[in-house]
Motif scaffolding. Structure first.
Motif, short mmCIF file in Angstrom:
data_model
loop_
_atom_site.label_atom_id
_atom_site.label_comp_id
_atom_site.label_asym_id
_atom_site.label_seq_id
_atom_site.Cartn_x
_atom_site.Cartn_y
_atom_site.Cartn_z
N SER A 13 -9.17 -6.76 -7.26
CA SER A 13 -9.60 -8.09 -6.56
C SER A 13 -8.68 -8.52 -6.41
O SER A 13 -8.89 -10.06 -5.68
CB SER A 13 -9.60 -8.97 -8.80
N VAL A 14 -6.96 -8.10 -6.39
CA VAL A 14 -6.25 -8.73 -5.29
C VAL A 14 -6.35 -8.64 -4.31
O VAL A 14 -6.39 -10.01 -3.08
CB VAL A 14 -4.70 -8.41 -6.35
N VAL A 15 -6.99 -7.69 -3.40
CA VAL A 15 -7.29 -7.65 -2.31
C VAL A 15 -8.35 -8.45 -2.06
O VAL A 15 -8.35 -8.92 -0.41
CB VAL A 15 -7.46 -6.33 -1.92
N ILE A 16 -9.06 -8.37 -2.75
CA ILE A 16 -10.86 -8.71 -2.14
C ILE A 16 -9.94 -10.52 -1.94
O ILE A 16 -11.09 -11.58 -0.94
CB ILE A 16 -11.81 -8.50 -3.09
N PHE A 134 -21.08 -6.79 -4.49
CA PHE A 134 -20.34 -6.14 -5.91
C PHE A 134 -21.66 -5.65 -6.52
O PHE A 134 -21.02 -4.73 -7.21
CB PHE A 134 -21.26 -8.00 -6.37
N LEU A 135 -22.64 -4.93 -5.89
CA LEU A 135 -23.32 -3.72 -6.09
C LEU A 135 -22.58 -2.84 -5.63
O LEU A 135 -22.55 -1.81 -6.70
CB LEU A 135 -24.93 -3.70 -5.38
N ALA A 136 -21.89 -2.57 -5.12
CA ALA A 136 -21.09 -1.28 -4.57
C ALA A 136 -19.41 -1.09 -5.46
O ALA A 136 -18.77 -0.41 -5.80
CB ALA A 136 -20.72 -1.12 -3.22
N PHE A 137 -18.57 -2.32 -6.15
CA PHE A 137 -18.48 -3.01 -6.52
C PHE A 137 -17.61 -2.21 -8.18
O PHE A 137 -17.17 -1.92 -8.59
CB PHE A 137 -17.48 -4.29 -6.38
N ILE A 138 -18.95 -2.96 -8.37
CA ILE A 138 -19.28 -2.79 -9.67
C ILE A 138 -19.86 -2.06 -11.09
O ILE A 138 -18.56 -1.70 -11.78
CB ILE A 138 -20.41 -4.37 -10.41
N PRO A 139 -20.19 -0.94 -10.08
CA PRO A 139 -20.12 0.35 -10.50
C PRO A 139 -18.86 1.39 -10.66
O PRO A 139 -18.97 2.61 -11.39
CB PRO A 139 -21.36 1.15 -9.90
N GLN A 148 -21.57 -2.23 -22.42
CA GLN A 148 -21.40 -2.64 -21.22
C GLN A 148 -20.89 -3.89 -21.17
O GLN A 148 -20.14 -4.45 -20.41
CB GLN A 148 -22.65 -2.22 -19.98
N LEU A 149 -21.33 -4.17 -21.92
CA LEU A 149 -21.04 -6.24 -22.21
C LEU A 149 -19.43 -6.73 -22.50
O LEU A 149 -18.83 -7.38 -21.77
CB LEU A 149 -21.83 -7.34 -23.47
N PRO A 150 -18.98 -5.43 -23.24
CA PRO A 150 -17.37 -5.99 -23.07
C PRO A 150 -16.79 -5.64 -22.32
O PRO A 150 -16.02 -6.27 -21.14
CB PRO A 150 -16.81 -4.86 -24.32
N GLN A 151 -17.16 -4.82 -21.15
CA GLN A 151 -16.49 -3.76 -19.92
C GLN A 151 -17.45 -5.34 -18.59
O GLN A 151 -15.62 -5.52 -17.81
CB GLN A 151 -17.50 -2.46 -19.24
N TYR A 152 -18.42 -6.10 -18.73
CA TYR A 152 -18.65 -7.07 -17.94
C TYR A 152 -17.37 -7.93 -18.43
O TYR A 152 -17.54 -8.43 -17.27
CB TYR A 152 -20.30 -7.60 -17.69
N LEU A 153 -17.40 -8.50 -19.25
CA LEU A 153 -16.75 -9.44 -19.49
C LEU A 153 -15.32 -9.22 -18.90
O LEU A 153 -14.50 -10.41 -18.52
CB LEU A 153 -16.64 -10.22 -20.98
N ILE A 154 -14.79 -8.05 -19.26
CA ILE A 154 -13.75 -7.87 -19.01
C ILE A 154 -13.51 -7.90 -16.82
O ILE A 154 -12.22 -8.88 -17.16
CB ILE A 154 -12.81 -6.44 -19.40
N LEU A 155 -14.42 -7.62 -16.91
CA LEU A 155 -13.66 -7.46 -15.43
C LEU A 155 -14.76 -8.71 -15.09
O LEU A 155 -13.27 -9.48 -13.78
CB LEU A 155 -15.36 -6.90 -14.83
N LEU A 156 -15.82 -9.55 -14.93
CA LEU A 156 -15.03 -10.81 -15.01
C LEU A 156 -14.41 -11.73 -15.31
O LEU A 156 -13.87 -12.76 -14.03
CB LEU A 156 -16.72 -11.85 -15.62
N ALA A 157 -13.84 -11.60 -16.12
CA ALA A 157 -12.81 -12.20 -16.91
C ALA A 157 -11.23 -12.02 -15.73
O ALA A 157 -10.31 -13.10 -15.17
CB ALA A 157 -12.00 -12.37 -17.64
N THR A 158 -10.79 -10.85 -15.60
CA THR A 158 -10.45 -10.04 -14.46
C THR A 158 -10.39 -10.61 -13.18
O THR A 158 -9.57 -11.60 -12.79
CB THR A 158 -9.83 -8.77 -14.53
N VAL A 159 -11.53 -10.94 -12.11
CA VAL A 159 -11.80 -11.42 -11.40
C VAL A 159 -11.24 -13.19 -11.00
O VAL A 159 -11.31 -13.23 -10.06
CB VAL A 159 -13.10 -11.11 -10.53
N ILE A 160 -12.06 -13.33 -12.06
CA ILE A 160 -11.93 -14.91 -12.10
C ILE A 160 -10.33 -15.61 -12.16
O ILE A 160 -9.85 -16.10 -11.52
CB ILE A 160 -12.81 -15.19 -13.18
N VAL A 161 -9.69 -14.52 -13.06
CA VAL A 161 -8.59 -15.06 -13.52
C VAL A 161 -7.06 -14.92 -12.19
O VAL A 161 -7.41 -16.08 -11.53
CB VAL A 161 -7.92 -14.58 -14.71
#
Length: 210
Positions: A13-16, A134-139, A148-161
């Motif tokens: 996420s930092v690199v992106i 994101f199709l390549a990144f998320i999987p 999956q919901l908790p994982q997506y929430l963690i991913l989304l929170a991390t990327v946004i922060v």
């Protein structure tokens, strides 16, 4: 999501976020014209678009977009056209009254919060390559054998922060030394032209690089 996987997500996420693009250009442009503090509104708009991208990919619509040349090109050209519009609007903009330094808390709000949010939203949303990315990144960070919901929430929170910290703490802050150029009409025209050309250049990359 294990700690090791999350740390990999954090690093990616930092690199992106540090990779320059339309969002970074929009953030720096806002910081120059509206001040560092108020540039957060444009960043919020960009994060809302990021949420949409992740939801689209999670719902499977992203796969449809990536496999449909018509849909992909339609969004791609719409995004490029919007960036060209923003670029030309900056280049043709008339100089305005100088904006005071944020440190003095005397910033003259030339643009409303919602306007900045909307622009940031569309700048990030109209980028079909973000969906493909994101199709390549998320999987890589989502395990199908776990909820999956908790994982997506963690991913989304991390990327946004991470993106907010990079955009506001780096790109917006990097524009602050150039704020002195907004004190004169000539300086404003020069900065508007530079950022206008950058928007148009990114539009060109969006169209011609596949």
């Amino acid at each position: 999501m294990s700690l090791a996987v999350w740390f990999s997500l954090l690093t990616a996420s930092v690199v992106i976020s540090f990779t320059p693009g339309a969002g970074a250009i929009n953030t720096m442009s806002n910081a120059l014209s509206q001040g560092w503090r108020r540039s957060i509104w444009g960043i919020i708009g960009q994060q809302l678009a990021l949420v949409v991208h992740v939801v689209v990919v999670a719902a499977g619509v992203g796969l449809l977009v990536s496999q449909s040349e018509l849909l992909f090109n339609g969004i791609r050209y719409a995004g490029a056209a919007y960036l060209v519009y923003l670029g030309l609007r900056l280049i043709l903009a008339k100089p305005t009254a100088p904006v005071a330094d944020d440190a003095l808390d005397l910033v003259d709000a030339h643009e409303g919060h919602w306007s900045m949010i909307r622009r940031g939203f569309w700048v990030n949303l109209l980028n079909p390559k973000a969906i493909v990315f994101f199709l390549a990144f998320i999987p890589q960070f989502i395990r199908l054998d776990e909820p999956q919901l908790p994982q997506y929430l963690i991913l989304l929170a991390t990327v946004i922060v991470v993106d907010v910290l990079v955009m506001w703490g780096f790109f917006a802050a990097a524009a602050r030394p150039f704020r002195r150029f907004t004190r004169t009409a000539r300086g404003q025209r020069t900065l508007n032209t530079v950022f206008g050309i950058l928007f148009i250049a990114v539009a060109g990359l969006l169209v011609f690089l596949h």
